[in-house]
Design a protein around this motif. Structure first.
Motif, PDB file in Angstrom:
ATOM      1  N   HIS A 330      -8.205   5.086   3.329  1.00 54.40           N
ATOM      2  CA  HIS A 330      -8.212   4.796   4.762  1.00 54.40           C
ATOM      3  C   HIS A 330      -9.398   3.932   5.180  1.00 54.40           C
ATOM      4  CE1 HIS A 330      -5.484   8.531   5.648  1.00 54.40           C
ATOM      5  NE2 HIS A 330      -4.948   7.666   4.819  1.00 54.40           N
ATOM      6  N   SER A 331     -10.451   3.932   4.386  1.00 55.00           N
ATOM      7  CA  SER A 331     -11.624   3.108   4.717  1.00 55.00           C
ATOM      8  C   SER A 331     -11.456   1.665   4.252  1.00 55.00           C
ATOM      9  CB  SER A 331     -12.875   3.703   4.061  1.00 55.00           C
ATOM     10  OG  SER A 331     -12.726   3.743   2.643  1.00 55.00           O
ATOM     11  N   ALA A 332     -10.450   1.400   3.415  1.00 52.46           N
ATOM     12  CA  ALA A 332     -10.251   0.055   2.876  1.00 52.46           C
ATOM     13  C   ALA A 332      -9.505  -0.807   3.874  1.00 52.46           C
ATOM     14  CB  ALA A 332      -9.478   0.126   1.559  1.00 52.46           C
ATOM     15  N   PHE A 333      -9.989  -2.028   4.073  1.00 47.63           N
ATOM     16  CA  PHE A 333      -9.280  -2.972   4.939  1.00 47.63           C
ATOM     17  C   PHE A 333      -8.417  -3.864   4.060  1.00 47.63           C
ATOM     18  CE2 PHE A 333      -8.713  -7.126   6.853  1.00 47.63           C
ATOM     19  CZ  PHE A 333      -8.169  -6.780   8.084  1.00 47.63           C
ATOM     20  N   HIS A 334      -7.128  -3.927   4.381  1.00 43.19           N
ATOM     21  CA  HIS A 334      -6.216  -4.814   3.651  1.00 43.19           C
ATOM     22  C   HIS A 334      -5.102  -5.236   4.591  1.00 43.19           C
ATOM     23  CE1 HIS A 334      -3.469  -6.373   0.572  1.00 43.19           C
ATOM     24  NE2 HIS A 334      -4.529  -6.438  -0.212  1.00 43.19           N
ATOM     25  N   GLU A 335      -4.684  -6.485   4.486  1.00 39.65           N
ATOM     26  CA  GLU A 335      -3.650  -6.996   5.394  1.00 39.65           C
ATOM     27  C   GLU A 335      -2.335  -6.240   5.267  1.00 39.65           C
ATOM     28  OE1 GLU A 335      -2.557 -11.035   4.541  1.00 39.65           O
ATOM     29  OE2 GLU A 335      -2.818 -10.766   2.377  1.00 39.65           O
ATOM     30  N   SER A 336      -2.088  -5.612   4.133  1.00 45.44           N
ATOM     31  CA  SER A 336      -0.839  -4.866   3.940  1.00 45.44           C
ATOM     32  C   SER A 336      -0.712  -3.691   4.902  1.00 45.44           C
ATOM     33  CB  SER A 336      -0.760  -4.347   2.503  1.00 45.44           C
ATOM     34  OG  SER A 336      -1.836  -3.455   2.224  1.00 45.44           O
ATOM     35  N   LYS A 337      -1.852  -3.214   5.448  1.00 46.72           N
ATOM     36  CA  LYS A 337      -1.816  -2.108   6.409  1.00 46.72           C
ATOM     37  C   LYS A 337      -1.376  -2.551   7.799  1.00 46.72           C
ATOM     38  CE  LYS A 337      -5.486   0.817   4.453  1.00 46.72           C
ATOM     39  NZ  LYS A 337      -6.782   1.469   4.774  1.00 46.72           N
ATOM     40  N   HIS A 338      -1.500  -3.835   8.083  1.00 49.85           N
ATOM     41  CA  HIS A 338      -1.289  -4.315   9.452  1.00 49.85           C
ATOM     42  C   HIS A 338      -0.164  -5.341   9.568  1.00 49.85           C
ATOM     43  CE1 HIS A 338      -5.140  -2.384  10.189  1.00 49.85           C
ATOM     44  NE2 HIS A 338      -5.641  -3.057   9.188  1.00 49.85           N
ATOM     45  N   ALA A 339       0.154  -6.018   8.486  1.00 44.47           N
ATOM     46  CA  ALA A 339       1.159  -7.085   8.524  1.00 44.47           C
ATOM     47  C   ALA A 339       2.326  -6.744   7.605  1.00 44.47           C
ATOM     48  CB  ALA A 339       0.531  -8.410   8.103  1.00 44.47           C
ATOM     49  N   LYS A 340       3.509  -7.203   7.993  1.00 44.50           N
ATOM     50  CA  LYS A 340       4.704  -6.986   7.182  1.00 44.50           C
ATOM     51  C   LYS A 340       4.750  -7.974   6.009  1.00 44.50           C
ATOM     52  CE  LYS A 340       7.594  -5.729  11.179  1.00 44.50           C
ATOM     53  NZ  LYS A 340       8.814  -6.144  11.942  1.00 44.50           N
ATOM     54  N   ILE A 341       5.339  -7.548   4.896  1.00 42.08           N
ATOM     55  CA  ILE A 341       5.693  -8.486   3.836  1.00 42.08           C
ATOM     56  C   ILE A 341       6.788  -9.401   4.391  1.00 42.08           C
ATOM     57  CG2 ILE A 341       6.650  -8.723   1.506  1.00 42.08           C
ATOM     58  CD1 ILE A 341       5.545  -5.971   0.851  1.00 42.08           C
ATOM     59  N   VAL A 342       6.722 -10.682   4.109  1.00 43.57           N
ATOM     60  CA  VAL A 342       7.724 -11.623   4.624  1.00 43.57           C
ATOM     61  C   VAL A 342       9.078 -11.331   3.990  1.00 43.57           C
ATOM     62  CG1 VAL A 342       5.998 -13.432   5.010  1.00 43.57           C
ATOM     63  CG2 VAL A 342       7.245 -13.344   2.832  1.00 43.57           C
ATOM     64  N   ASN A 343      10.144 -11.761   4.649  1.00 49.51           N
ATOM     65  CA  ASN A 343      11.479 -11.615   4.073  1.00 49.51           C
ATOM     66  C   ASN A 343      11.539 -12.306   2.718  1.00 49.51           C
ATOM     67  OD1 ASN A 343      12.572 -11.804   7.337  1.00 49.51           O
ATOM     68  ND2 ASN A 343      13.290 -10.166   6.020  1.00 49.51           N
ATOM     69  N   GLY A 344      11.991 -11.572   1.707  1.00 52.15           N
ATOM     70  CA  GLY A 344      12.057 -12.120   0.359  1.00 52.15           C
ATOM     71  C   GLY A 344      10.725 -12.124  -0.370  1.00 52.15           C
ATOM     72  N   GLY A 345       9.683 -11.549   0.239  1.00 53.02           N
ATOM     73  CA  GLY A 345       8.358 -11.517  -0.382  1.00 53.02           C
ATOM     74  C   GLY A 345       8.248 -10.451  -1.457  1.00 53.02           C
ATOM     75  N   ILE A 346       7.322 -10.667  -2.389  1.00 54.94           N
ATOM     76  CA  ILE A 346       7.103  -9.734  -3.498  1.00 54.94           C
ATOM     77  C   ILE A 346       5.606  -9.452  -3.619  1.00 54.94           C
ATOM     78  CG2 ILE A 346       7.400  -9.317  -5.968  1.00 54.94           C
ATOM     79  CD1 ILE A 346       9.709 -11.285  -5.968  1.00 54.94           C
ATOM     80  N   VAL A 347       5.252  -8.169  -3.612  1.00 52.14           N
ATOM     81  CA  VAL A 347       3.860  -7.729  -3.729  1.00 52.14           C
ATOM     82  C   VAL A 347       3.798  -6.633  -4.787  1.00 52.14           C
ATOM     83  CG1 VAL A 347       1.923  -6.618  -2.543  1.00 52.14           C
ATOM     84  CG2 VAL A 347       3.316  -8.314  -1.338  1.00 52.14           C
ATOM     85  N   THR A 348       2.787  -6.665  -5.631  1.00 50.08           N
ATOM     86  CA  THR A 348       2.655  -5.679  -6.698  1.00 50.08           C
ATOM     87  C   THR A 348       1.304  -4.965  -6.629  1.00 50.08           C
ATOM     88  OG1 THR A 348       2.728  -5.361  -9.113  1.00 50.08           O
ATOM     89  CG2 THR A 348       1.772  -7.412  -8.303  1.00 50.08           C
ATOM     90  N   PHE A 349       1.245  -3.738  -7.162  1.00 49.44           N
ATOM     91  CA  PHE A 349       0.004  -2.957  -7.139  1.00 49.44           C
ATOM     92  C   PHE A 349       0.123  -1.797  -8.127  1.00 49.44           C
ATOM     93  CE2 PHE A 349       2.885  -1.359  -3.926  1.00 49.44           C
ATOM     94  CZ  PHE A 349       2.903  -0.001  -4.147  1.00 49.44           C
ATOM     95  N   ASP A 350      -1.017  -1.165  -8.398  1.00 54.86           N
ATOM     96  CA  ASP A 350      -1.061   0.026  -9.252  1.00 54.86           C
ATOM     97  C   ASP A 350      -1.100   1.275  -8.384  1.00 54.86           C
ATOM     98  OD1 ASP A 350      -1.060  -1.347 -11.672  1.00 54.86           O
ATOM     99  OD2 ASP A 350      -3.238  -1.601 -11.651  1.00 54.86           O
ATOM    100  N   MET A 351      -0.314   2.272  -8.764  1.00 49.33           N
ATOM    101  CA  MET A 351      -0.238   3.555  -8.045  1.00 49.33           C
ATOM    102  C   MET A 351      -0.700   4.656  -8.979  1.00 49.33           C
ATOM    103  SD  MET A 351       0.914   4.583  -5.004  1.00 49.33           S
ATOM    104  CE  MET A 351       1.220   6.159  -4.192  1.00 49.33           C
TER     105      MET A 351
END
Length: 389
Positions: A330-351
């Motif tokens: 919750h302390s991390a700032f990242h655009e993924s928290k506030h902005a939508k992925i665009v239509n057809g967009g692809i984002v990857t991460f480790d969980m």
């Protein structure tokens, strides 16, 4: 909040920011009611027309389809008014957890292409907006007697089909090396809404033609009270793609064995496995439960996800954004928290899955530094989100 409740009980005045918060929530609620009313009227009107056609027409009708369509119209009208799907509290801050990491997965979020609903209501407003809505209503009327709809479980628009094909084209070119590597050893999953299933089936057709399944998960259903987030498909039934979406699958069916791809081009549903599609979200459900259910499914030893370390997830903008809000520290700032992925967009991460506490529930956390864009990225226009307390 707890502070405001205490202040009201002891007779002390609430702070100015508390008054402002209450005022904003009331304005949002009133605006939601203004939007909800015409949608409800349209749904009830369509249902009335459908009943009149059923009574007056001499043509033989498929009554099971008619009953399900009428039930969906009624449920959609009730859902707009009564649902609290977007109102919930985020889980505890995963950034504060000191529990050890016991498992890790690579997650790839693929947002669906533009839908017919997006085309009507999410494009810039102007005179053309009235034309788009009018044409959409005419198309909805033409679909009354079949299990199809423009607004309920909205399909891909023509632009959305092109965005899905961009995923397939990315896999063909040099820039798609990373995505190809991830897909080679991945489990593919999708929301039960057909725009997500169609985007995945078109974009990754080469893998499904080779016999790999696309698992349909109820927990990936979009977080919203809009009727386009309700599924047409019955429980344990794969989404039925629109004619245009089926044509898109056929044109994308190039890789894999000739026999398998020929079968996929004739019937895209052959690759859709609906064992984990348990039906539409309930009136009393909320998005937080579905986020948690997905995490449990992803790390479960008894789900298909256990066979691979990578999950390719076809889904929706608000679900994805809320997932980042919930599981990034919750302390991390990242655009993924506030902005939508665009239509057809692809984002990857480790969980990461963290060791369960004494109560027996594991925690989950996204590694902030691992969030990367493969295609499209995030919308420039930021959006806010209000959670129930």
């Amino acid at each position: 909040s707890a502070r405001g409740l205490v202040e009201r009980r002891v007779g002390r005045p609430m702070s100015w920011h508390h008054h402002l918060s209450i005022f904003v929530q009331r304005i949002v609620a009133q605006a939601g009611a203004m939007v909800a009313f015409p949608v409800i009227v349209l749904l009830l009107w369509c249902m009335s027309v459908m009943v009149m056609i059923a009574v007056l027409t001499p043509v033989r009708l498929e009554w099971p389809i008619m009953r399900r369509k009428a039930a969906l119209f009624l449920y959609g009208a009730a859902y707009v008014v009564l649902s609290r799907d977007p109102a919930f509290q985020l889980p505890p801050d995963p950034g504060r957890s000191t529990a050890p990491v016991v498992a890790k997965k690579r997650i790839v979020f693929v947002r669906h292409g533009e839908s017919a609903w997006n085309e009507c209501f999410n494009r810039p407003f102007g005179l053309s907006a009235f034309v788009r809505v009018f044409l959409a209503i005419l198309r909805e009327l033409s679909l009354l007697l079949c299990l199809d709809s423009v607004f309920i479980d909205s399909p891909l628009s023509s632009e959305g089909l092109e965005q899905a094909r961009l995923v397939e084209q990315l896999l063909d070119g040099g820039p798609g090396d990373e995505l190809r590597r991830l897909c080679e050893n991945a489990v593919f999953v999708s929301s039960p809404l057909r725009r997500a299933a169609a985007t995945a089936t078109i974009g990754f057709a080469r893998y499904f033609g080779a016999g790999r399944p696309l698992w349909i998960l109820s927990c990936l259903q979009e977080i919203s009270r809009n009727v386009d987030t309700l599924a047409l498909a019955a429980p344990h039934t794969p989404p039925r793609l629109s004619f245009e979406e089926m044509a898109g699958v056929a044109s994308a069916a190039r890789a894999g064995s000739a026999t398998a791809m020929s079968a996929l081009s004739r019937d895209a549903s052959m690759c859709l496995q609906a064992s984990y599609h348990f039906g539409n979200k309930a009136l009393d459900s909320d998005g937080a439960a579905r986020l948690s259910d997905f995490c449990q499914w992803a790390f479960s030893a008894s789900s298909p996800a256990t066979t691979q370390q990578t999950l390719i997830v076809a889904g929706h903008s608000l679900w994805f954004r809320t997932f980042f809000q919930a599981y990034l520290p919750h302390s991390a700032f990242h655009e993924s928290k506030h902005a939508k992925i665009v239509n057809g967009g692809i984002v990857t991460f480790d969980m990461e899955m963290l060791q369960a506490e004494e109560r027996g529930l594991p925690e989950y956390r996204i590694v902030t530094s691992s969030v990367r864009t493969i295609l499209g990225g995030f919308e420039q226009k930021k959006a806010t989100r209000v959670f129930g307390r």
